[in-house]
Design a protein around this motif. Structure first.
Motif, PDB file in Angstrom:
ATOM      1  N   SER A 169       0.931  -1.559   0.096  1.00 15.56           N
ATOM      2  CA  SER A 169       0.236  -0.123  -0.073  1.00 15.56           C
ATOM      3  C   SER A 169       0.816   0.727   0.071  1.00 15.56           C
ATOM      4  N   LEU A 170       2.406   1.136   0.573  1.00 21.03           N
ATOM      5  CA  LEU A 170       2.903   2.149   0.916  1.00 21.03           C
ATOM      6  C   LEU A 170       3.476   2.630  -0.866  1.00 21.03           C
ATOM      7  N   ALA A 171       3.844   1.452  -1.696  1.00 16.93           N
ATOM      8  CA  ALA A 171       4.620   1.279  -3.302  1.00 16.93           C
ATOM      9  C   ALA A 171       4.163   3.390  -3.470  1.00 16.93           C
ATOM     10  N   PRO A 172       3.139   3.986  -3.693  1.00 17.51           N
ATOM     11  CA  PRO A 172       2.949   4.210  -4.669  1.00 17.51           C
ATOM     12  C   PRO A 172       2.925   5.453  -4.068  1.00 17.51           C
ATOM     13  N   LEU A 173       3.310   5.516  -3.340  1.00 17.79           N
ATOM     14  CA  LEU A 173       3.724   7.073  -1.892  1.00 17.79           C
ATOM     15  C   LEU A 173       5.031   7.431  -2.609  1.00 17.79           C
ATOM     16  N   ILE A 174       5.898   5.892  -2.402  1.00 19.10           N
ATOM     17  CA  ILE A 174       7.172   5.833  -2.256  1.00 19.10           C
ATOM     18  C   ILE A 174       8.415   5.795  -3.740  1.00 19.10           C
ATOM     19  N   ALA A 175       6.666   5.861  -4.839  1.00 16.25           N
ATOM     20  CA  ALA A 175       7.455   5.626  -5.968  1.00 16.25           C
ATOM     21  C   ALA A 175       7.343   7.408  -6.087  1.00 16.25           C
ATOM     22  N   GLU A 176       5.953   7.842  -5.746  1.00 17.32           N
ATOM     23  CA  GLU A 176       5.506   9.587  -6.044  1.00 17.32           C
ATOM     24  C   GLU A 176       6.965  10.313  -5.111  1.00 17.32           C
ATOM     25  N   ARG A 177       7.180   9.848  -3.951  1.00 16.97           N
ATOM     26  CA  ARG A 177       7.947  11.254  -2.849  1.00 16.97           C
ATOM     27  C   ARG A 177       9.620  11.050  -4.091  1.00 16.97           C
ATOM     28  N   ALA A 178      10.071   9.550  -4.401  1.00 15.92           N
ATOM     29  CA  ALA A 178      11.129   9.089  -5.426  1.00 15.92           C
ATOM     30  C   ALA A 178      11.173  10.249  -6.351  1.00 15.92           C
ATOM     31  N   VAL A 179      10.454   9.786  -7.103  1.00 14.40           N
ATOM     32  CA  VAL A 179      10.171  11.518  -8.088  1.00 14.40           C
ATOM     33  C   VAL A 179      10.569  12.811  -8.271  1.00 14.40           C
ATOM     34  N   GLU A 180       9.661  12.993  -6.912  1.00 14.36           N
ATOM     35  CA  GLU A 180      10.128  14.726  -5.839  1.00 14.36           C
ATOM     36  C   GLU A 180      10.953  15.484  -4.953  1.00 14.36           C
ATOM     37  N   LEU A 181      11.761  13.924  -4.573  1.00 15.56           N
ATOM     38  CA  LEU A 181      13.571  14.403  -4.244  1.00 15.56           C
ATOM     39  C   LEU A 181      13.881  14.127  -5.377  1.00 15.56           C
ATOM     40  N   ALA A 182      13.726  13.230  -5.948  1.00  8.13           N
ATOM     41  CA  ALA A 182      14.628  13.277  -6.981  1.00  8.13           C
ATOM     42  C   ALA A 182      15.155  14.909  -7.382  1.00  8.13           C
ATOM     43  N   ALA A 183      13.844  15.093  -8.504  1.00  4.90           N
ATOM     44  CA  ALA A 183      14.026  16.952  -8.951  1.00  4.90           C
ATOM     45  C   ALA A 183      13.976  17.807  -8.449  1.00  4.90           C
ATOM     46  N   ALA A 184      14.034  17.594  -7.419  1.00  7.82           N
ATOM     47  CA  ALA A 184      14.216  19.082  -6.313  1.00  7.82           C
ATOM     48  C   ALA A 184      15.513  19.470  -5.420  1.00  7.82           C
ATOM     49  N   ASP A 185      15.776  20.456  -5.088  1.00  3.74           N
ATOM     50  CA  ASP A 185      16.598  21.345  -4.910  1.00  3.74           C
ATOM     51  C   ASP A 185      16.514  20.964  -3.465  1.00  3.74           C
ATOM     52  N   PRO A 186      17.854  19.899  -2.026  1.00  2.31           N
ATOM     53  CA  PRO A 186      17.349  19.420  -0.715  1.00  2.31           C
ATOM     54  C   PRO A 186      17.369  21.186  -0.711  1.00  2.31           C
ATOM     55  N   ARG A 187      18.317  21.746  -0.315  1.00  6.71           N
ATOM     56  CA  ARG A 187      18.682  23.264  -0.353  1.00  6.71           C
ATOM     57  C   ARG A 187      17.167  23.672   0.686  1.00  6.71           C
ATOM     58  N   ASP A 188      16.333  23.179  -0.285  1.00  4.62           N
ATOM     59  CA  ASP A 188      14.830  23.998  -0.022  1.00  4.62           C
ATOM     60  C   ASP A 188      13.712  23.415   0.964  1.00  4.62           C
ATOM     61  N   LEU A 189      14.205  22.908   1.186  1.00  2.33           N
ATOM     62  CA  LEU A 189      13.605  21.139   2.173  1.00  2.33           C
ATOM     63  C   LEU A 189      13.767  21.370   3.490  1.00  2.33           C
ATOM     64  N   TRP A 190      12.967  21.163   4.722  1.00  2.00           N
ATOM     65  CA  TRP A 190      13.402  21.856   5.997  1.00  2.00           C
ATOM     66  C   TRP A 190      12.643  19.231   6.125  1.00  2.00           C
ATOM     67  N   ASN A 191      13.170  19.739   7.951  1.00  6.14           N
ATOM     68  CA  ASN A 191      12.891  18.576   8.409  1.00  6.14           C
ATOM     69  C   ASN A 191      11.884  18.873   9.222  1.00  6.14           C
TER      70      ASN A 191
END
Length: 213
Positions: A169-191
């Protein structure tokens, strides 16, 4: 199936000798506190970390770390490790990173002779195995999720079939987040994983425990 895909499978295999099975990253403290008592609660916890936790920040850095210089690797390694509040989790990441780099050396890949934590070591493994950046990010998220579910099977308790149902059930979210995070600038992210940080800190205070973090 390509060789790179098979190498990716090897990197997320439970047989990878890095000791991931001995860590729960705060999950044990949450279970003992009564916060995670069933499959629904475990799923919500994992989803929150995939969306807003430090895990996502680490995953977003992987593509850049794969092509970084030694100086950049060391600088980012210190920064990522400092973002982890709990000493147990920092020790976990150091141990797993060292184990992975030692394995790469034993396999003949000649990684840099550096003391690096898990996220940076994982990126170097992706570089050595010539893996696509997006697939490496996906594998990082998948591996963490699988390890959390493995811990939940022993702690909640959660049946192994239910854990596999959650993984699916988590597989679609993992795939979605992978695409988003691979394309993101990590400096713009926050924890936003404040609860995770507190749970990881409280693990050291448990009277009895199965896991090392």
């Amino acid at each position: 199936m390509t060789t790179s895909r098979l190498r990716l499978f090897q990197l997320v295999s439970p047989a990878l000798p890095v000791g991931a099975f001995s860590y729960a990253e705060g999950l044990e403290a949450l279970v003992q506190a009564g916060r995670l008592q069933d499959a629904s609660a475990v799923a919500s916890w994992i989803e929150a970390e995939l969306r807003r936790g430090m895990l996502a920040v680490e995953a977003a850095w992987l593509p850049q770390l794969m092509v970084a210089s030694v100086a950049e690797l060391c600088e980012r390694d210190r920064w990522l490790l400092a973002m982890r509040e709990a000493p147990e989790v920092r020790a976990q990441q150091r141990q797993m990173g060292a184990s992975l780099l030692r394995l790469l050396a034993d396999l003949g890949f000649e990684p840099p002779r550096l003391d690096l934590a898990w996220p940076v070591a994982f990126a170097l493994a992706g570089r050595a195995l010539q893996l696509p950046a997006l697939e490496l990010v996906e594998a990082y998220l998948f591996g963490w999720t699988a390890n959390q579910l493995s811990a939940a099977v022993r702690l909640v308790p959660l049946g192994s079939t239910e854990a596999q149902r959650l993984q699916l059930s988590l597989a679609p979210l993992i795939a979605e987040r992978a695409v988003e995070l691979a394309a993101a600038d990590p400096r713009d992210l926050w924890n936003g994983g404040v609860g995770a940080g507190i749970a990881q800190l409280r693990h050291a205070e448990l009277y009895s425990r199965l896991f090392r973090s």
